[in-house]
Design an enzyme around this catalytic site. Structure first.
Site: not given
Length: 345
Positions: A178-179, A198, A257-258, A283, A288, A306, A308-309
């Site tokens: 999706r992303i 993929d 960013c995953a 990200d 962390e 972090h 991204g969301a």
């Protein structure tokens, strides 16, 4: 959906099934992290105790083990590690919801063995992560964070921050879910050529979007910019490493960013210092917060904690998803985004 509309939807559901039903659902949802105001609205209907549990920050494994036996559902984000030990103590548990995409912080095997449904919210933060990736790519190409910091120190060094245009460059997307697909669309709007890898996506899917699918090894040799959008599993851990970086173009830029761990950070540091990699935008990190990472000392590396969301819209969307899936499961239904398939009566 606005909060008023959400409250109206909850009120309608209460009228349909009865207030008495809700009054019996005490301790139904243990919210160990903030999952958005909508989830709180629905959680309140499960009983005050569940809401109060949600206000406890940074619950340790021992603390969760002590209380989890009282609860029928657990809703978390990425900060809570739902271990096999916690699941073993969850004698009443029917549902674990991850307010986000990845479920690598949940022991899904242990949950499956115990007949607990685990679900996530795979669509809620897609656009947030997509836009953050594009923002990181542009900031990296134009040295925006570095130039901003310099100017705020009273400097005016235009020549120091000469950037690069993305128009005409080749973007390699590793992970075309999706992303990855949404990132590809926006990169094409910038007139970039997009290639992708993929193992689960047929070539015709990429072709329909004007994206050439290829092996990851070939992608590494062709891309000017590489962005990763895969889960962290054994086959993707350190997918970008010393050997794979050596096959890339000189001056390649890398974006993650995953999930931290897809890029070998030690190898990335060495490659940037050597001049092989022009820069990186990160990200997420292997550890962390990355307080001791040498990558933080490099001017050509831009970082975010972090995020991204982390948009208002994304947090509301994932809260909506997991809260309603929780309600459905506890009402005898199923979770639309279950990531495991336990045999539940």
């Amino acid at each position: 959906m606005t909060l008023d509309e959400a409250q109206q939807a909850v009120d309608t559901w209460i009228k349909t099934y009865g207030v008495r039903y809700f009054s019996e659902l005490t301790n139904m949802a243990c919210l160990t992290e903030e999952v958005g105001e909508l989830a709180r609205i629905i959680a309140r209907q499960y009983g005050d105790q569940s809401f109060k549990a949600g206000e406890k920050a940074d619950l340790s494994e021992d603390e969760l083990v002590k209380i989890i036996g009282e609860y029928d559902a657990l809703i978390v984000r990425s900060g809570t590690q739902v271990t096999a030990r916690i699941i073993e103590a969850a004698d009443k548990m029917k549902y674990i919801g991850r307010a986000g995409v990845g479920v690598d912080n949940i022991d899904t095997d242990a949950a499956t063995k115990k007949g607990i449904i685990v679900s996530n919210a795979p669509e809620g933060n897609t656009l947030a992560a997509t836009e953050h990736t594009i923002g990181m790519m542009m900031a990296l190409a134009r040295n925006i964070p570095q130039a901003s910091a310099s100017l705020k120190k009273g400097e005016w060094k235009r020549s120091k921050f000469m950037g690069n245009e993305m128009n005409g460059k080749v973007l390699g997307v590793v992970g075309f879910g999706r992303i990855g697909r949404e990132v590809a669309k926006r990169a094409q709007a910038l007139e970039m050529t997009v290639i992708a890898y993929d193992p689960f996506i047929p070539a015709e899917v990429g072709a329909a979007m004007g994206v050439e699918m290829m092996s990851v090894a070939e992608l590494f040799t062709k891309a000017d910019v590489i962005t990763v959008h895969t889960p962290l599993i054994p086959s993707t851990t350190h997918l970008i490493n010393k050997d794979s970086i050596a096959t890339m173009k000189d001056g390649v830029r890398l974006i993650n960013c995953a999930r931290g761990g897809i890029i070998d950070e030690a190898a990335l540091y060495d490659a940037i210092v050597a001049g092989k990699v022009a820069g990186a935008a990160l990200d997420v990190f292997e550890n962390e917060p990355p307080t001791e990472s040498p990558l933080l000392t490099l001017d050509s590396v831009i970082v975010t904690p972090h995020l991204g969301a982390s948009t208002v819209e994304a947090q509301k969307n994932v809260a909506i998803s997991v809260a309603y899936q929780c309600r459905d499961v506890l009402n005898g239904g199923s979770a639309k985004s279950a990531v495991n398939a336990p045999l539940v009566a």
